[in-house]
Design a protein around this motif. Sequence first.
Motif, short mmCIF file in Angstrom:
data_model
loop_
_atom_site.label_atom_id
_atom_site.label_comp_id
_atom_site.label_asym_id
_atom_site.label_seq_id
_atom_site.Cartn_x
_atom_site.Cartn_y
_atom_site.Cartn_z
N HIS A 182 -98.20 20.57 39.15
CA HIS A 182 -97.21 20.88 38.12
C HIS A 182 -97.82 20.60 36.75
CE1 HIS A 182 -96.70 16.56 38.98
NE2 HIS A 182 -96.62 16.51 37.67
N HIS A 217 -97.49 19.67 32.31
CA HIS A 217 -96.85 18.96 31.20
C HIS A 217 -97.38 19.52 29.89
CE1 HIS A 217 -95.35 15.67 33.80
NE2 HIS A 217 -96.47 15.86 34.47
N GLU A 263 -99.92 14.29 29.00
CA GLU A 263 -99.39 12.93 29.16
C GLU A 263 -100.47 11.92 28.83
OE1 GLU A 263 -97.15 12.90 33.02
OE2 GLU A 263 -95.54 12.86 31.52
N HIS A 295 -101.14 18.26 36.84
CA HIS A 295 -101.23 17.16 37.81
C HIS A 295 -101.23 17.72 39.22
CE1 HIS A 295 -99.40 14.15 34.73
NE2 HIS A 295 -100.71 14.29 34.59
N THR A 343 -95.48 9.46 36.70
CA THR A 343 -95.07 9.50 35.29
C THR A 343 -93.62 9.96 35.14
OG1 THR A 343 -95.79 11.78 34.89
CG2 THR A 343 -97.45 10.05 34.60
ZN LIG Z 1 -96.99 15.08 36.25
#
Ligand SMILES: [Zn+2]
Length: 246
Positions: free
Chosen positions: A111, A113, A117, A130, A197
């Motif tokens: 997935h 972000h 992050e 990730h 996270t």
């Molecule tokens: Zn993630």
Amino acid sequence: MKKTLIALSLASLCFAGEHGGNTQWGYEGSIGPKHWGDLSPQFIMCKIGKNQSPVDINIKDTVKACLKPIKFNYIADARYVVNNGHTIKVITTGQSYIVVDGKRFYLRQFHFHAPSEHTVNGKYYPFEAHLVHIDKNGNIAVIGILFKLGKENGELAKIWKNMPQQVGKKVALTSKVNPYLLLPKNKEYYRYSGSLTTPPCSEGVRWFIFKEPVELSKDQLAKFKKVMGFPNNRPVQPINARKILK
Ligand SMILES: [Zn+2]
């Protein structure tokens, strides 16, 4: 016995990777990252954990170690794209795996972000992927890939084509997506021990962040941001007693 173990670990991953039970959480306002630890007793680690993710990778504080290359056994087993309201997630059949610490960790989902992050020397990248793996005992290993703006990313393009705009929607991928093609050429990485996270922010997660960023185009980034509608990154967490290995 073996079957039971696998079933249990799958259940814990679903819990960890999706909504964290039935408690609503998000990235903004009263259900944003600052409040996660107060939203549910199950999310307590988000507040009291000392080994949380993401972190800033301060290169001068990283420690040289004899990190072994990660062994990749990835195949084109990505099947569905889901918009769960927190991210865009690709679900695999779970046949792809990596070998780290002498153990197989199977790729369950990956997935995205935006912005990143993890930061490097305090600097955000526009985008981060990730890849979430789990071993037969339920241990989690996540590979982080940082993206900078540049050429269109071919593997992302195949996913973006099927990206659901609507929260809660799941769409079958119409092209073969091989997660191996998302990885940078140079497979050197930083390693540290962290957490999920997202709530419940469970610790004991093995983190591997590639040193070399890969590219996505401005349009690809814009499309993701438009579908999400908000930045879906948890702020960096204190490193505390941890060391980041390189
Ligand atoms: Zn993630």
